[in-house]
Design a protein around this motif. Sequence first.
Motif, mmCIF file in Angstrom:
data_model
loop_
_atom_site.group_PDB
_atom_site.id
_atom_site.type_symbol
_atom_site.label_atom_id
_atom_site.label_comp_id
_atom_site.label_asym_id
_atom_site.label_seq_id
_atom_site.Cartn_x
_atom_site.Cartn_y
_atom_site.Cartn_z
ATOM 1 N N GLY A 36 -6.399 -2.979 -0.300
ATOM 2 C CA GLY A 36 -5.806 -2.599 -1.417
ATOM 3 C C GLY A 36 -4.560 -3.570 -2.229
ATOM 4 O O GLY A 36 -4.154 -3.321 -3.047
ATOM 5 N N LYS A 37 -4.409 -4.522 -1.268
ATOM 6 C CA LYS A 37 -3.359 -5.393 -1.533
ATOM 7 C C LYS A 37 -3.783 -6.718 -2.203
ATOM 8 O O LYS A 37 -4.779 -7.067 -1.998
ATOM 9 C CB LYS A 37 -2.658 -5.741 -0.160
ATOM 10 C CG LYS A 37 -2.136 -4.470 0.615
ATOM 11 C CD LYS A 37 -1.366 -3.521 -0.294
ATOM 12 C CE LYS A 37 -1.103 -2.337 0.790
ATOM 13 N NZ LYS A 37 -0.523 -1.045 -0.035
ATOM 14 N N GLU A 84 3.258 -5.047 -1.196
ATOM 15 C CA GLU A 84 3.888 -3.749 -1.825
ATOM 16 C C GLU A 84 3.167 -2.747 -1.174
ATOM 17 O O GLU A 84 2.006 -2.466 -1.092
ATOM 18 C CB GLU A 84 3.297 -3.865 -3.104
ATOM 19 C CG GLU A 84 3.900 -2.748 -4.027
ATOM 20 C CD GLU A 84 3.760 -2.663 -5.379
ATOM 21 O OE1 GLU A 84 4.190 -1.625 -6.295
ATOM 22 O OE2 GLU A 84 3.357 -4.052 -6.110
ATOM 23 N N SER A 86 1.939 1.172 -0.539
ATOM 24 C CA SER A 86 1.586 2.372 -1.411
ATOM 25 C C SER A 86 1.953 3.627 -0.814
ATOM 26 O O SER A 86 1.917 3.704 0.392
ATOM 27 C CB SER A 86 -0.045 2.196 -1.675
ATOM 28 O OG SER A 86 -0.324 1.143 -2.354
ATOM 29 N N PRO A 87 1.970 4.819 -1.816
ATOM 30 C CA PRO A 87 2.402 5.976 -0.970
ATOM 31 C C PRO A 87 1.453 6.506 0.136
ATOM 32 O O PRO A 87 1.629 7.143 1.157
ATOM 33 C CB PRO A 87 2.378 6.983 -2.321
ATOM 34 C CG PRO A 87 2.636 5.969 -3.477
ATOM 35 C CD PRO A 87 1.969 4.477 -3.012
ATOM 36 N N ASP A 89 -0.414 4.900 2.125
ATOM 37 C CA ASP A 89 -0.736 3.923 3.318
ATOM 38 C C ASP A 89 -0.535 4.476 4.746
ATOM 39 O O ASP A 89 -1.350 4.419 5.446
ATOM 40 C CB ASP A 89 0.185 2.493 3.243
ATOM 41 C CG ASP A 89 -0.419 1.462 2.020
ATOM 42 O OD1 ASP A 89 -1.633 1.940 1.410
ATOM 43 O OD2 ASP A 89 0.492 0.893 1.730
#
Length: 234
Positions: A36-37, A84, A86-87, A89
């Motif tokens: 997702g990065k 970055e 993510s909530p 992860d």
Amino acid sequence: MTLSGPRPEWLTFDCYGTLIQWDEGLLAAMDRILAGKKQSIDRDAFISVYDRHEHRLEAERPHRSFKNVSATALALAMEEFSLEASPGDADILTSSISGMPPFPEVVATLAGLKVAGFKLAIISNTDDAIIAGNVAQLGGSIDRVITAEQAGAYKPTKQIFQHAWTELGIEKEQLVHICASPHLDLAAARELGFRTIWVDRGTGRKPLADYVPNATVARLDGVPGLFSAAGWVE
């Protein structure tokens, strides 16, 4: 190598990497997180940085839960790689750990050891809630689960092992510890003097230079043969 001495009453096991497919599961979890990065990075390098932070955090006082350790280590690794966070992860990581399956030979081997009359316990660097999903996959053979959460300490410190022995009501001479981790479990055995079988699954983890386990096997299903040679099972 052969085992010697009195037949153990208890067999204690490391969980992740010994019974449960840790490396494979961790790579899969990191793939999910990193997918997702925006940046493309080397997942092996990322896991190495994550491991460094995890082990440092486990050694800190006061004691942190493994859920906190893993989330913090993941966030610090992402920071080093300029990713970055993510909530979700950290939740991906902990849920992935809980769902990691056993190695193919593990369930049948544990059942056979149970039938042979041994009591079986796990001593693991984790939280009760996380390991519950793994233990549920082990066929009902495990009698006790001792975690870092219960002991308030992580391997390789002696506290978690001494807590486990107190909980089991045994002395170190009454057990054999079976593990895949040299730098955690075998390091503790070097200090505390309990008998060990090292499960060398060919991951590249090196034995300690100044410690030799009592026996080494490539998979868990090599353990019954060692016990037969020691005269502990027929």
